[in-house]
Write a protein that holds these residues in place. Structure first.
Motif, PDB file in Angstrom:
ATOM      1  N   THR A 176       0.871  -1.278  -0.153  1.00 14.29           N
ATOM      2  CA  THR A 176       0.072  -0.178  -0.028  1.00 14.29           C
ATOM      3  C   THR A 176       0.656   1.330  -0.001  1.00 14.29           C
ATOM      4  N   PHE A 177       1.826   1.164   0.707  1.00 12.36           N
ATOM      5  CA  PHE A 177       3.018   2.380   0.744  1.00 12.36           C
ATOM      6  C   PHE A 177       3.701   2.530  -0.570  1.00 12.36           C
ATOM      7  N   ALA A 178       3.897   1.190  -1.273  1.00 15.84           N
ATOM      8  CA  ALA A 178       4.477   1.541  -2.607  1.00 15.84           C
ATOM      9  C   ALA A 178       3.765   2.267  -3.552  1.00 15.84           C
ATOM     10  N   ALA A 179       2.369   1.835  -3.663  1.00 16.87           N
ATOM     11  CA  ALA A 179       1.490   2.294  -4.503  1.00 16.87           C
ATOM     12  C   ALA A 179       1.055   3.932  -4.166  1.00 16.87           C
ATOM     13  N   ALA A 180       0.872   4.193  -2.925  1.00 20.06           N
ATOM     14  CA  ALA A 180       0.891   5.733  -2.490  1.00 20.06           C
ATOM     15  C   ALA A 180       2.137   6.574  -3.086  1.00 20.06           C
ATOM     16  N   SER A 181       3.313   5.839  -2.729  1.00 22.05           N
ATOM     17  CA  SER A 181       4.632   6.494  -3.154  1.00 22.05           C
ATOM     18  C   SER A 181       4.529   6.719  -4.907  1.00 22.05           C
ATOM     19  N   ALA A 182       4.364   5.858  -5.453  1.00 20.55           N
ATOM     20  CA  ALA A 182       4.342   5.900  -7.077  1.00 20.55           C
ATOM     21  C   ALA A 182       3.404   6.843  -7.402  1.00 20.55           C
ATOM     22  N   SER A 183       2.198   6.932  -6.953  1.00 21.78           N
ATOM     23  CA  SER A 183       1.066   7.912  -7.183  1.00 21.78           C
ATOM     24  C   SER A 183       1.558   9.224  -6.881  1.00 21.78           C
ATOM     25  N   ALA A 184       1.963   9.334  -5.754  1.00 24.99           N
ATOM     26  CA  ALA A 184       2.333  10.561  -5.319  1.00 24.99           C
ATOM     27  C   ALA A 184       3.451  11.400  -6.149  1.00 24.99           C
ATOM     28  N   LYS A 185       4.514  10.493  -6.582  1.00 22.07           N
ATOM     29  CA  LYS A 185       5.684  11.038  -7.380  1.00 22.07           C
ATOM     30  C   LYS A 185       4.910  11.411  -8.581  1.00 22.07           C
ATOM     31  N   LEU A 186       4.120  10.705  -9.331  1.00 19.95           N
ATOM     32  CA  LEU A 186       3.619  11.134 -10.654  1.00 19.95           C
ATOM     33  C   LEU A 186       2.806  12.525 -10.545  1.00 19.95           C
TER      34      LEU A 186
END
Length: 474
Positions: A176-186
């Motif tokens: 869940t933290f991976a997905a949040a991090s990737a989306s936040a970066k984009l």
């Protein structure tokens, strides 16, 4: 097992957010980029094959029930284009549907080697879905994916091992933290907003290992990816959340694991990148990664000694005591249980000489000769394997033959691990095999391979995602 109860590490969540926001593509070593592209191609192939699994059909039926309307993001292997969070869910389920996706490798001796997370399944779908919404290029997507995987893996490496051993599925929780991090970066969120996105993600972190061997295991990966996308979107809207979700006494590390090893994450993000060390393993077989050293060695023994199934009297497979905690189905009744059955994996290699998607079917699992061979296989805890440490997947095989011979072998690592890596071309072969299994057009599949080879040079990922759609599949 070592229990770490680290004192509060002030600003840990904010530091993770700073890493997400501040990291540039140019900082990432070229070899890490090349390793990541192999996992991206692997994930795309698994999303294609996962779309034809029963779970893929059920996901699409669920999307139809939601009456979503048209969205910007592609559900791979179908004609669906939906809101990013739902595409992330569907593609996350697809990538993990066959338990054929890549695996993070642990380094600490008290860890279950190779079974901390499946990093691509939550991270890549979130990056793809969010980037389609925003019209991002390949370099941006690859950067976001790498950041997501890095955050996921370092969090998994830091949390006390009891998190996994007592029942949490870390692909779901840390993913869940991976997905949040990737989306936040984009989405180019600032540091404060990204910290809130991580906190919103932390409150959605869930998934229990009791569901291994069922459709709910891939559901975990899809839900983690969806939750991370939603977390970033809510944070962007101004949704409030703490900025201490990782380190707080009532935060993720303490609540979900009883504590964490600060030395495994503080100052470690990108130092080194997990893809570089200890590495990410790509699977040659669609089964739990703990079966792979044994399967690699069994194939070697079969080929070296020309072992025939009819000559096998008894097989002893010995491992450390952690491995049976995941390989829980000793007499599997369906394909999903077979993925977590050391006995099935050994039996099918002895009988058929291979273990591909075509072998992991309900019909194969229920074959009389498979069930009979399983009865000849003893899966036990072995003292030598135990002494090798949990950072290895040591598997010791003894095969007794009808002519009185005993054939023995031992493996600590499986094919596809950093110790025995697959090349890009070998991953491409796996991708094409997954596409063939799903009856995906070969010409389109080869175009995807060509685009993935130079992913960071893509001016837009729209052509790639267009190739991955399948008209008429709903």
């Amino acid at each position: 097992m070592t229990e770490h109860v680290s004192p509060p590490v002030a600003g840990l969540t904010r530091n993770v957010a700073a890493f997400v926001c501040g990291t540039t593509f140019e900082e990432i070593p070229a070899e890490v980029v090349e390793l990541a592209k192999k996992s991206v191609l692997d994930g795309l192939g698994l999303a294609i094959s996962g779309a034809v699994a029963k779970s893929g059909e059920l996901v699409r039926r669920h999307l139809a029930q939601l009456v979503l309307g048209e969205g910007p993001s592609t559900v791979i292997g179908s004609a669906w284009r939906v809101a990013p969070r739902f595409a992330a869910f569907a593609n996350g389920v697809g990538i993990h549907a066959d338990d054929f996706d890549d695996t993070q490798l642990a380094v600490a001796s008290d860890r279950v080697y190779g079974l901390l997370t499946h990093p691509t399944a939550p991270a890549l779908p979130a990056a793809l879905a969010t980037s389609e919404m925003l019209g991002k290029d390949g370099k941006s997507v690859l950067l976001a994916y790498l950041i997501g995987v890095e955050v996921e893996c370092k969090i998994a490496e830091a949390i006390n091992p009891r998190h996994y051993q007592t029942g949490f599925h870390s692909t779901a929780t840390c993913g869940t933290f991976a997905a949040a991090s990737a989306s936040a970066k984009l989405m180019e969120l600032d540091q404060a907003t990204t910290a809130r996105a991580l906190s919103i993600a932390g409150s959605q972190s869930a998934g229990l290992r009791e569901n291994f061997g069922t459709m709910t295991k891939p559901f975990h990966a899809g839900r983690a990816s969806e939750s991370g996308v939603a977390a970033a979107q809510f944070a962007e809207l101004g949704w409030t959340a703490t900025d201490t979700i990782l380190e707080a006494p009532r935060g993720f590390f303490r609540a979900a694991g009883g504590g964490f090893d600060a030395g495994a994450i503080v100052g470690r993000l990108g130092h080194p990148w997990t893809f570089a060390s200890p590495g990410i393993s790509i699977k040659p077989h669609p089964s739990g990664s703990l079966t792979h050293p044994g399967m690699t060695e069994m194939l070697r023994l079969i080929r070296t000694y020309a072992i025939r199934a009819e000559d096998v009297v008894r097989v002893r497979v010995g491992t450390n005591s952690n491995m049976p905690n995941a390989l829980i189905h000793h007499r599997p009744k369906n394909e999903l249980q077979a993925k977590f059955s050391m006995e099935f994996c050994m039996a099918i290699l002895l009988l058929d000489g291979r273990a591909t998607l075509a072998e992991f079917t309900d019909e194969t699992v229920l074959r009389p000769d498979v069930k009979a061979m399983i009865e000849r296989i003893d899966f036990v805890v072995d003292d030598a394997a135990e002494q090798a440490g949990f950072e290895k997947m040591t598997t010791i095989i003894d095969i007794d033959l009808s002519d009185g011979r005993r054939i023995s072998g031992r493996a600590d690592f499986g094919r596809g691990s950093p110790a025995m890596p697959m090349t890009f071309d070998e991953v491409a072969e796996k991708f094409l095999s997954c596409a063939e299994f799903a009856r995906f057009p070969d010409a389109k599949a080869r175009e995807v391979v060509a685009l993935a080879r130079s992913f960071e040079a893509l001016p837009s990922i729209a052509p790639l995602m267009g190739l991955l759609a399948v008209e008429g599949v709903r």
